[in-house]
Design a protein around this motif. Sequence first.
Motif, PDB file in Angstrom:
ATOM      1  N   ILE A 138       0.824  -1.219   0.000  1.00 52.19           N
ATOM      2  CA  ILE A 138       0.000   0.000   0.000  1.00 52.19           C
ATOM      3  C   ILE A 138       0.853   1.262   0.000  1.00 52.19           C
ATOM      4  N   HIS A 139       1.923   1.288   0.787  1.00 52.73           N
ATOM      5  CA  HIS A 139       2.748   2.495   0.878  1.00 52.73           C
ATOM      6  C   HIS A 139       3.376   2.838  -0.474  1.00 52.73           C
ATOM      7  N   HIS A 140       3.988   1.853  -1.129  1.00 55.06           N
ATOM      8  CA  HIS A 140       4.628   2.109  -2.413  1.00 55.06           C
ATOM      9  C   HIS A 140       3.611   2.432  -3.504  1.00 55.06           C
ATOM     10  N   ARG A 141       2.435   1.808  -3.423  1.00 51.29           N
ATOM     11  CA  ARG A 141       1.388   2.138  -4.388  1.00 51.29           C
ATOM     12  C   ARG A 141       0.942   3.584  -4.235  1.00 51.29           C
ATOM     13  N   ARG A 142       0.791   4.049  -3.011  1.00 50.94           N
ATOM     14  CA  ARG A 142       0.377   5.432  -2.781  1.00 50.94           C
ATOM     15  C   ARG A 142       1.415   6.407  -3.317  1.00 50.94           C
TER      16      ARG A 142
ATOM     17  N   ASP B 162       1.278   6.335  -7.214  1.00 50.73           N
ATOM     18  CA  ASP B 162       0.100   6.994  -7.775  1.00 50.73           C
ATOM     19  C   ASP B 162       0.185   8.510  -7.620  1.00 50.73           C
ATOM     20  N   VAL B 163       0.724   8.976  -6.505  1.00 57.76           N
ATOM     21  CA  VAL B 163       0.880  10.420  -6.306  1.00 57.76           C
ATOM     22  C   VAL B 163       1.919  10.980  -7.285  1.00 57.76           C
ATOM     23  N   CYS B 164       3.008  10.247  -7.467  1.00 58.19           N
ATOM     24  CA  CYS B 164       4.031  10.695  -8.428  1.00 58.19           C
ATOM     25  C   CYS B 164       3.472  10.735  -9.850  1.00 58.19           C
ATOM     26  N   THR B 165       2.645   9.746 -10.192  1.00 56.76           N
ATOM     27  CA  THR B 165       2.022   9.747 -11.516  1.00 56.76           C
ATOM     28  C   THR B 165       1.138  10.964 -11.697  1.00 56.76           C
ATOM     29  N   PHE B 166       0.384  11.310 -10.663  1.00 55.46           N
ATOM     30  CA  PHE B 166      -0.480  12.492 -10.748  1.00 55.46           C
ATOM     31  C   PHE B 166       0.343  13.771 -10.869  1.00 55.46           C
TER      32      PHE B 166
ATOM     33  N   LEU C  83      -8.718  14.028 -15.995  1.00 58.89           N
ATOM     34  CA  LEU C  83      -8.923  14.493 -14.615  1.00 58.89           C
ATOM     35  C   LEU C  83      -9.737  13.516 -13.776  1.00 58.89           C
ATOM     36  N   PRO C  84     -10.885  12.975 -14.251  1.00 58.40           N
ATOM     37  CA  PRO C  84     -11.636  12.020 -13.418  1.00 58.40           C
ATOM     38  C   PRO C  84     -10.816  10.802 -13.010  1.00 58.40           C
ATOM     39  N   HIS C  85      -9.978  10.295 -13.923  1.00 62.08           N
ATOM     40  CA  HIS C  85      -9.131   9.139 -13.601  1.00 62.08           C
ATOM     41  C   HIS C  85      -8.225   9.442 -12.410  1.00 62.08           C
ATOM     42  N   HIS C  86      -7.566  10.596 -12.448  1.00 64.83           N
ATOM     43  CA  HIS C  86      -6.658  10.950 -11.356  1.00 64.83           C
ATOM     44  C   HIS C  86      -7.431  11.267 -10.071  1.00 64.83           C
TER      45      HIS C  86
ATOM     46  N   CYS D 253      -8.913  10.022  -4.527  1.00 65.98           N
ATOM     47  CA  CYS D 253      -9.969   9.774  -3.539  1.00 65.98           C
ATOM     48  C   CYS D 253      -9.795   8.420  -2.871  1.00 65.98           C
ATOM     49  N   MET D 254      -9.296   7.450  -3.623  1.00 64.79           N
ATOM     50  CA  MET D 254      -9.057   6.136  -3.036  1.00 64.79           C
ATOM     51  C   MET D 254      -8.007   6.209  -1.932  1.00 64.79           C
ATOM     52  N   TRP D 255      -7.003   7.081  -2.091  1.00 66.74           N
ATOM     53  CA  TRP D 255      -5.918   7.158  -1.114  1.00 66.74           C
ATOM     54  C   TRP D 255      -6.173   8.174  -0.007  1.00 66.74           C
ATOM     55  N   PHE D 256      -6.792   9.286  -0.349  1.00 65.67           N
ATOM     56  CA  PHE D 256      -6.887  10.391   0.624  1.00 65.67           C
ATOM     57  C   PHE D 256      -8.318  10.803   0.942  1.00 65.67           C
ATOM     58  N   GLY D 257      -9.303  10.141   0.371  1.00 66.55           N
ATOM     59  CA  GLY D 257     -10.698  10.494   0.627  1.00 66.55           C
ATOM     60  C   GLY D 257     -11.497   9.291   1.047  1.00 66.55           C
ATOM     61  N   HIS D 258     -12.800   9.385   0.827  1.00 68.06           N
ATOM     62  CA  HIS D 258     -13.711   8.291   1.170  1.00 68.06           C
ATOM     63  C   HIS D 258     -14.170   7.637  -0.134  1.00 68.06           C
ATOM     64  N   PHE D 259     -13.695   6.437  -0.381  1.00 72.32           N
ATOM     65  CA  PHE D 259     -13.997   5.741  -1.628  1.00 72.32           C
ATOM     66  C   PHE D 259     -14.221   4.265  -1.326  1.00 72.32           C
TER      67      PHE D 259
END
Length: 334
Positions: free
Chosen positions: A169-173, A176-180, A238-241, A246-252
């Motif tokens: 999970i940590h490396h995935r987060r 994904d943030v770096c990709t964004f 934009l919706p994809h990102h 939201c999956m990492w930092f929101g409620h999803f």
Amino acid sequence: WGNTLDHWRSEAVVLSLLFSVIFLVGAAGNCLVLAVLLRGGRANAKSTSLFILNLGVADLGFIVFCVPPQATVYTMDEWPFGPVACRAVHFVIYLTMYASIFTLAAVSLDRYLAIRYPLRSREMRTPKNALTTIAVLWGLSLVFSGPYLSYYQQMDLDGTTVCIPAWDIHHRRVMDVCTFVFGYLIPVLILGLTYARTIRYLWTAVDPMENMSESRRAKRKVTKMIIIVAVLFCLCWLPHHLVILCMWFGHFPLNHTTYVLRILSHLVAYTNSCLNPIVYALVSKHFRKGFQKTFGCALRKRVVNRVHVVPPAQTVRTLPREPVPFLDFSCAED
């Protein structure tokens, strides 16, 4: 259970139709764009044409190699292509995404230099430098998308073969943030800054008499077309990102509603790869003429081949021994 099964089948049919439309329109449209640009070597004449050609290559690669597998996954609800394709498909998805957004950022700088410094930038805006820039952009795209070769992995979950992220999970987060940040936020900031300065110069800092010249109007039209392409890319991805953030930092929560939202975000992102040819056809007079000329030449050549193929027995007395080839000068290169 019966209603749920019927509902799933209906969704699968709708998704199959949508993905089919995206694939057919995207493949045909981008092939036509490449044909128009490559016809007579016109893509080698200007740096902007080379960037548009590169964008078409990235879109076509995305459409051909990514849309069919993803469509199959969403309709079959499993991954049937094997472990190598599991990694390769997602790698190509992000490779072409990076190549597209980096190309749009580069062409925004190219447009700014062409309009703001038309004389001084001529030595810089050469086809050779454009090709070098494109090579660098693909190199950067390979660097940023390379980790996705190990990010996804084929697994068996309760008897179902799936292709899902394999990192913790940590490396995935972090990934994904770096990709964004590097694949969306920074390029969008570059696009916004360069086009804001370009538009400001076009509408406020240009002499009225100079503004009436044919060259100035042509540059405005090209800039308008590229701005529309850039805005569509930003809106479609934009919706994809946002879903990933939201999956990492929101409620999803993982339920049917969020699953549908995820599919829709992917559909919108995939749709971007078939929109550019439509924009070119609507905005650019030169592309419309190129499309018509390409289609017209292809159709005329087919008709000519049919009309001029006459049985040998009927041509012994009317044609010389060495038949003269038919030349359709209306399709000759400019």
